[in-house]
Design a protein around this motif. Structure first.
Motif, PDB file in Angstrom:
ATOM      1  N   HIS A 110      -8.417   5.950  13.260  1.00 40.67           N
ATOM      2  CA  HIS A 110      -8.611   6.652  11.994  1.00 40.67           C
ATOM      3  C   HIS A 110      -7.433   7.588  11.785  1.00 40.67           C
ATOM      4  CE1 HIS A 110     -10.546   8.894   8.729  1.00 40.67           C
ATOM      5  NE2 HIS A 110     -10.169  10.006   9.371  1.00 40.67           N
ATOM      6  N   ALA A 113      -5.999  11.634   5.733  1.00 43.36           N
ATOM      7  CA  ALA A 113      -5.152  11.556   4.529  1.00 43.36           C
ATOM      8  C   ALA A 113      -3.945  12.461   4.644  1.00 43.36           C
ATOM      9  CB  ALA A 113      -5.994  11.923   3.294  1.00 43.36           C
ATOM     10  N   SER A 116      -1.370  10.485   6.542  1.00 36.21           N
ATOM     11  CA  SER A 116      -1.155   9.099   6.138  1.00 36.21           C
ATOM     12  C   SER A 116      -0.008   9.012   5.148  1.00 36.21           C
ATOM     13  CB  SER A 116      -2.444   8.549   5.503  1.00 36.21           C
ATOM     14  OG  SER A 116      -2.210   7.280   4.923  1.00 36.21           O
ATOM     15  N   THR A 118       0.232   6.906   2.861  1.00 34.05           N
ATOM     16  CA  THR A 118      -0.289   6.529   1.540  1.00 34.05           C
ATOM     17  C   THR A 118      -1.019   7.675   0.873  1.00 34.05           C
ATOM     18  OG1 THR A 118      -2.359   5.723   2.492  1.00 34.05           O
ATOM     19  CG2 THR A 118      -0.538   4.143   2.319  1.00 34.05           C
ATOM     20  N   GLY A 119      -1.261   8.759   1.603  1.00 28.63           N
ATOM     21  CA  GLY A 119      -1.996   9.884   1.046  1.00 28.63           C
ATOM     22  C   GLY A 119      -3.485   9.704   1.090  1.00 28.63           C
ATOM     23  N   SER A 120      -3.934   8.613   1.648  1.00 31.63           N
ATOM     24  CA  SER A 120      -5.368   8.344   1.780  1.00 31.63           C
ATOM     25  C   SER A 120      -5.714   8.094   3.248  1.00 31.63           C
ATOM     26  CB  SER A 120      -5.750   7.100   0.960  1.00 31.63           C
ATOM     27  OG  SER A 120      -5.443   7.268  -0.408  1.00 31.63           O
ATOM     28  N   ALA A 121      -6.930   8.432   3.584  1.00 31.73           N
ATOM     29  CA  ALA A 121      -7.370   8.173   4.960  1.00 31.73           C
ATOM     30  C   ALA A 121      -7.398   6.668   5.219  1.00 31.73           C
ATOM     31  CB  ALA A 121      -8.753   8.778   5.186  1.00 31.73           C
ATOM     32  N   LEU A 122      -7.014   6.341   6.439  1.00 26.11           N
ATOM     33  CA  LEU A 122      -6.957   4.923   6.813  1.00 26.11           C
ATOM     34  C   LEU A 122      -7.898   4.644   7.974  1.00 26.11           C
ATOM     35  CD1 LEU A 122      -3.095   4.212   6.744  1.00 26.11           C
ATOM     36  CD2 LEU A 122      -4.787   3.635   4.996  1.00 26.11           C
ATOM     37  N   GLU A 123      -8.656   3.580   7.892  1.00 26.46           N
ATOM     38  CA  GLU A 123      -9.489   3.080   8.982  1.00 26.46           C
ATOM     39  C   GLU A 123      -8.942   1.716   9.384  1.00 26.46           C
ATOM     40  OE1 GLU A 123     -12.013   4.429  10.517  1.00 26.46           O
ATOM     41  OE2 GLU A 123     -12.415   6.198   9.278  1.00 26.46           O
TER      42      GLU A 123
END
Length: 466
Positions: A110, A113, A116, A118-123
């Motif tokens: 995980h 953001a 990241s 991309t500015g978004s949280a990644l799973e």
């Protein structure tokens, strides 16, 4: 890829069939080609060709030996050492083949953001499955094969050591059983002698009370009686100690029906043993064979030390499947593989490789000297036993004649004493000589029986290979 990896491993195994160990040559036997004392049995075979039951024919003795072979703790440890050495060899031998492992893994991560890109949280989820080979050494110069041979020779040496332990146990048990029989004979003789001397002492006491004999005669008779009484006590304790020794060798209580009955003279053992020729006997003794295996192991160590000067090639590879979804793990398009050969070339080790080789060569020379000393020790043991065998018959015959003459002398002296020709002191002296001669005869019989047991042991025995 899997096919190419398999072909590579097979080719590597084929290339690793050689070693840098020196070829083994059995050292010349550093002893004479004939025994110093000729064997009474001129047969070309040796005691090593005879099973122990052919030598120790007495059923009670044979039963006791079987009990010891089944329960003796020293022999049990020796046999377990074989299992341990065999397992060590199998572990070392396994290095000759590539180790193939299957794997199945899952990875989840995980990324917040804030960090990241991309500015978004990644799973992120990842799954993989495959088979692989990890660090398999291509044994081009025989290092692994030499180490495997070292373990093999250690295993074979341990096996021969167990055989030597078995032969020694058979011999020790036979000697303990025969010693018990001899001490039982000595105890029986002492009891009979004590009974006779107590009767004689009672008669002398009545004669002394009547004034027919002197106090010197009485004291002399008492001396003989108390000597016999002391011997009865001594031999009674010795018999019990013999039973304790036999119980320890047997590893359990020895049933009464397996203990000696009827004395040493009734014990049935082979009357003679063939000695064979030194070159055959000495190279078949378990301790000599074990020493040769130790030598072969030292030679294999030289091969491993020499191989350390050459490059070591290792192969690592895997083939499998990887996917971000567990349900798609084995679908088309998920195949993954890796192949990572590596080579290590020794350039500078501070002289360690050279020192290891020098040490291995020194160990090989030590093993040669140990082998030769083992052969020389075996030669001496056989020679000593044959020297005793050559004279023990004369000794026993002389002791039998001495015992017969002493018994006759005591009988004649008793007749002369009853007629008033000889004094009581002369009679007591004749009886003392007779008793001593009978004890000597029992000792000589035991010496002859023990010599046959010793010959069985030093000639290699007839113990089957473990």
């Amino acid at each position: 890829m899997l096919r190419n990896l398999t072909l590579t491993l097979l080719a590597a195994s084929a290339l690793s069939a050689c070693t840098l160990a020196p070829p083994h040559e059995r050292p010349a036997l550093p002893v004479a080609t004939t025994w110093p004392t000729a064997s009474a049995n001129g047969s070309s075979v040796s005691a090593g060709d005879l099973a122990w039951k052919q030598v120790f024919e007495d059923p009670r003795l044979a039963g006791t030996i079987e009990l010891a072979l089944a329960n003796n703790r020293d022999l049990r440890v020796a046999v377990l050492n074989i299992d341990k050495a065999r397992a060590t060899y199998r572990v070392q031998r396994a290095d000759l083949l590539p180790g193939v492992n299957a794997s199945l893994s899952e990875t989840r991560s995980h990324t917040p953001a804030a960090t990241s890109q991309t500015g978004s949280a990644l799973e992120v989820e990842a799954y993989s499955a495959g088979i692989g080979v990890t660090s398999y050494e291509v044994d081009l110069f025989g290092r692994v094969r030499s180490l495997s041979n070292v373990a093999l020779q250690s295993y074979l040496s341990t096996t021969e050591t167990a055989r030597a332990t078995q032969i020694s146990l058979i011999a020790e048990t036979a000697n303990a059983w025969l010693t018990l029989a001899a001490d039982q004979d000595l105890l029986s003789l002492a009891k009979d002698t004590l009974k006779s001397r107590e009767n004689s002492l009672a008669l002398t006491q009545r004669q002394f009370d009547a004034g027919a004999v002197s106090q010197l005669d009485l004291r002399a008779s008492q001396t003989l009686a108390e000597t016999a009484r002391s011997d009865v006590a001594t031999y009674s304790a010795q018999v019990e100690q013999d039973k304790n020794a036999l119980r320890l060798l047997a590893g359990t209580d020895v049933p009464t029906d397996l203990l000696p009955a009827g004395g040493l003279i009734t014990a049935q053992i082979l009357s003679d043993l063939p000695a064979g020729v030194p070159s055959d006997v000495l190279t078949r003794r378990p301790d000599v064979i074990a020493a040769e295996h130790d030598l072969m192991g030292a030679e294999a160590n030289i091969g491993a030390a020499r191989a350390a000067f050459f490059p070591q090639i290792s192969l690592t590879g895997s083939y499998g499947s990887a996917s971000a979804d567990l349900g798609d793990l084995f679908k088309s398009g998920t195949k993954s593989w890796s192949f990572a050969p590596s080579i290590s070339l020794p350039i500078f080790a501070g002289g360690a490789n050279k020192a290891n080789l020098d040490g291995a060569k020194a160990s090989q020379k030590i093993a040669v000297a140990t082998y030769e000393k083992t052969v020389q020790t075996a030669f001496r043991e056989v020679s000593d036993a044959l020297a005793t065998q050559a004279t023990i018959g004369d000794r026993l015959a002389a002791q039998e004649r001495l015992a017969a003459a002493a018994a006759d002398t005591a009988r004649l002296t008793k007749l002369r004493y009853d007629r008033g020709v000889d004094s009581s002191l002369t009679l007591l002296d004749a009886q003392r000589t007779q008793y001593s001669a009978q004890q000597g005869l029992i000792t000589a019989r035991l010496a002859r029986a023990s010599n046959l047991v010793t010959l069985y042991k030093v000639l290699g025995g007839g113990a089957p290979k473990a």
